[in-house]
Design a protein around this motif. Structure first.
Motif, PDB file in Angstrom:
ATOM      1  N   ASN A   5       0.820  -1.213   0.000  1.00 14.27           N
ATOM      2  CA  ASN A   5       0.000   0.000   0.000  1.00 14.27           C
ATOM      3  C   ASN A   5       0.857   1.266   0.000  1.00 14.27           C
ATOM      4  O   ASN A   5       0.664   2.153   0.814  1.00 14.27           O
ATOM      5  N   ASN A   8      -1.678   5.794  -0.979  1.00 13.85           N
ATOM      6  CA  ASN A   8      -2.761   5.873  -0.002  1.00 13.85           C
ATOM      7  C   ASN A   8      -4.125   5.487  -0.559  1.00 13.85           C
ATOM      8  O   ASN A   8      -4.956   4.970   0.144  1.00 13.85           O
ATOM      9  N   TYR A   9      -4.382   5.730  -1.824  1.00 13.43           N
ATOM     10  CA  TYR A   9      -5.721   5.509  -2.349  1.00 13.43           C
ATOM     11  C   TYR A   9      -6.023   4.039  -2.641  1.00 13.43           C
ATOM     12  O   TYR A   9      -7.098   3.716  -3.099  1.00 13.43           O
ATOM     13  N   HIS A  10      -5.124   3.135  -2.351  1.00 14.96           N
ATOM     14  CA  HIS A  10      -5.384   1.706  -2.531  1.00 14.96           C
ATOM     15  C   HIS A  10      -5.911   1.040  -1.264  1.00 14.96           C
ATOM     16  O   HIS A  10      -6.200  -0.147  -1.269  1.00 14.96           O
ATOM     17  N   CYS A  11      -6.046   1.771  -0.166  1.00 19.07           N
ATOM     18  CA  CYS A  11      -6.364   1.144   1.122  1.00 19.07           C
ATOM     19  C   CYS A  11      -7.694   0.382   1.094  1.00 19.07           C
ATOM     20  O   CYS A  11      -7.808  -0.697   1.673  1.00 19.07           O
ATOM     21  N   GLY A  12      -8.704   0.902   0.422  1.00 21.51           N
ATOM     22  CA  GLY A  12      -9.990   0.215   0.352  1.00 21.51           C
ATOM     23  C   GLY A  12      -9.891  -1.099  -0.397  1.00 21.51           C
ATOM     24  O   GLY A  12     -10.456  -2.113   0.009  1.00 21.51           O
ATOM     25  N   TYR A  14      -7.119  -2.904  -0.755  1.00 15.83           N
ATOM     26  CA  TYR A  14      -6.366  -3.813   0.111  1.00 15.83           C
ATOM     27  C   TYR A  14      -7.283  -4.428   1.163  1.00 15.83           C
ATOM     28  O   TYR A  14      -7.211  -5.619   1.443  1.00 15.83           O
ATOM     29  N   THR A  15      -8.145  -3.621   1.746  1.00  9.27           N
ATOM     30  CA  THR A  15      -9.065  -4.124   2.769  1.00  9.27           C
ATOM     31  C   THR A  15      -9.967  -5.201   2.195  1.00  9.27           C
ATOM     32  O   THR A  15     -10.110  -6.282   2.783  1.00  9.27           O
ATOM     33  N   HIS A  18      -7.883  -8.365   1.409  1.00  7.68           N
ATOM     34  CA  HIS A  18      -7.465  -9.091   2.611  1.00  7.68           C
ATOM     35  C   HIS A  18      -8.643  -9.895   3.172  1.00  7.68           C
ATOM     36  O   HIS A  18      -8.492 -11.057   3.561  1.00  7.68           O
ATOM     37  N   ASP A  33       1.375  -4.790  -4.079  1.00  7.05           N
ATOM     38  CA  ASP A  33       1.338  -3.586  -4.913  1.00  7.05           C
ATOM     39  C   ASP A  33       1.449  -3.931  -6.396  1.00  7.05           C
ATOM     40  O   ASP A  33       0.990  -3.180  -7.242  1.00  7.05           O
TER      41      ASP A  33
END
Length: 80
Positions: A5, A8-12, A14-15, A18, A33
């Motif tokens: 990550n 920052n804009y990839h966090c959703g 990634y969630t 996961h 990534d």
């Protein structure tokens, strides 16, 4: 799992990925990534298709939210 990550804009994404790996019993190393941009595009495409699905549009037009009989219980953080 260092280096994940970086943007920052990839966090959703990634969630979601996961959770998906956990539920399906997949190795978490599949989320990186290197392949997250493709996952982002796939999620957008799935949402676009759903938004244009006539059956889903009809079902959502008839949606009525569930009415709760009582408010949910909560715990004050200070009580912990």
């Amino acid at each position: 799992m260092s280096g994940l990550n970086r943007l920052n804009y990839h966090c959703g994404v990634y969630t979601i990925k996961h959770i998906e790996c956990h539920v399906l019993g997949l190795d978490i190393s599949l989320v990186s990534d290197d392949n997250i941009w493709g996952a982002r595009i796939k999620i957008v495409w799935d949402l676009w298709e759903a938004a244009n699905d006539p059956k889903l549009i009809e079902r959502m037009s008839k949606y009525e939210p569930i009415k709760c009989s009582k408010p949910a219980e909560y715990v004050e953080i200070d009580d912990l």
